[in-house]
Design a protein around this motif. Structure first.
Motif, short mmCIF file in Angstrom:
data_model
loop_
_atom_site.label_atom_id
_atom_site.label_comp_id
_atom_site.label_asym_id
_atom_site.label_seq_id
_atom_site.Cartn_x
_atom_site.Cartn_y
_atom_site.Cartn_z
N ARG A 71 44.71 41.00 40.03
CA ARG A 71 45.50 41.55 38.92
C ARG A 71 44.59 42.46 38.12
N PHE A 130 39.29 47.14 25.12
CA PHE A 130 39.01 45.96 25.97
C PHE A 130 37.89 46.28 26.97
N TRP A 184 41.16 48.67 36.85
CA TRP A 184 40.90 50.09 37.16
C TRP A 184 41.22 50.92 35.92
#
Ligand SMILES: Cc1cc2nc3c(=O)[nH]c(=O)nc-3n(C[C@H](O)[C@H](O)[C@H](O)COP(=O)(O)O)c2cc1C
Length: 183
Positions: free
Chosen positions: A17, A74, A127
């Motif tokens: 994920r 993040f 990604w």
């Protein structure tokens, strides 16, 4: 047909994920080496391996990268950020016009291998393609004939995202010729 390897690799791909929350624990150099060993195995145009990775652990640099990624902060929370670069200079050894596109493909497939190896090691990645390339190049002193094409924040997962929706192969597969499918 019994194909245990298919089940294993599909299991890894199905589990992966995009994870955007990471634990504080660092990623050891030994584990990073395992990820880079996976990158090493990726195919590349003419086997020129026209891709490089910059490993970033420095908090200030990670913050700059997050800012360059339009405030995706993040990214800076991951213990390590791998910046995947297309080494156009290396690709030019054999290719003229095609060098840039080949180098971009070399970088992206190597990063894909890294993501899958990370998943197999229970390490999270995401990604990152949305960033100001010039800002990243400036922050990391990347020369002009090398292009940063992706970033992978790498860390231990601190969330378990639900799987995202996928199209059925029938929606993206054309037989023999391009056939007009719905967008
Ligand atoms: C080329 C590319 C660019 C992406 N850019 C970003 C990005 O900038 N920020 C982000 O949070 N996720 C980004 N993603 C991750 C996608 O949002 C994610 O892969 C997609 O929603 C499917 O979810 P999954 O990875 O959990 O299967 C990118 C993925 C790809 C392949």
């Amino acid at each position: 047909m019994v194909a245990p390897d298919y089940d294993i690799i599909m299991g890894v791909m199905q589990r992966r994920r995009s994870v955007r929350r990471y634990g504080r624990e660092t990623i050891s150099d030994a584990l990073l080496d395992k990820l880079l060993r996976a990158a090493e195995l990726a195919p590349s145009a003419g086997n020129l391996q026209a891709r490089d990775f910059i490993l970033v652990r420095d908090p200030n640099t990670k913050h700059e990268l997050a800012e360059a990624a339009y405030g995706q902060f993040f990214i800076a929370m991951a213990p390590v950020v791998l910046v995947g670069c297309a080494n156009i200079a290396r690709s030019r050894i054999a290719y003229g016009q095609g060098a840039e596109l080949y180098a971009v493909q070399d970088a992206t497939i190597a990063a894909c291998y890294v993501q899958l190896a990370a998943e197999a090691l229970s390490i999270a990645t995401c990604w990152i393609g949305a960033f100001d390339e010039k800002r990243v190049s400036l922050a990391l002193k990347i020369p002009l004939d090398i292009r940063p094409v992706l970033m992978l924040p790498v860390g231990y997962p601190d969330e378990s995202p639900e799987p995202t929706v996928r199209m059925e192969p029938s929606r993206f597969t054309h037989h023999e010729l391009w056939s007009s499918l719905d967008v």
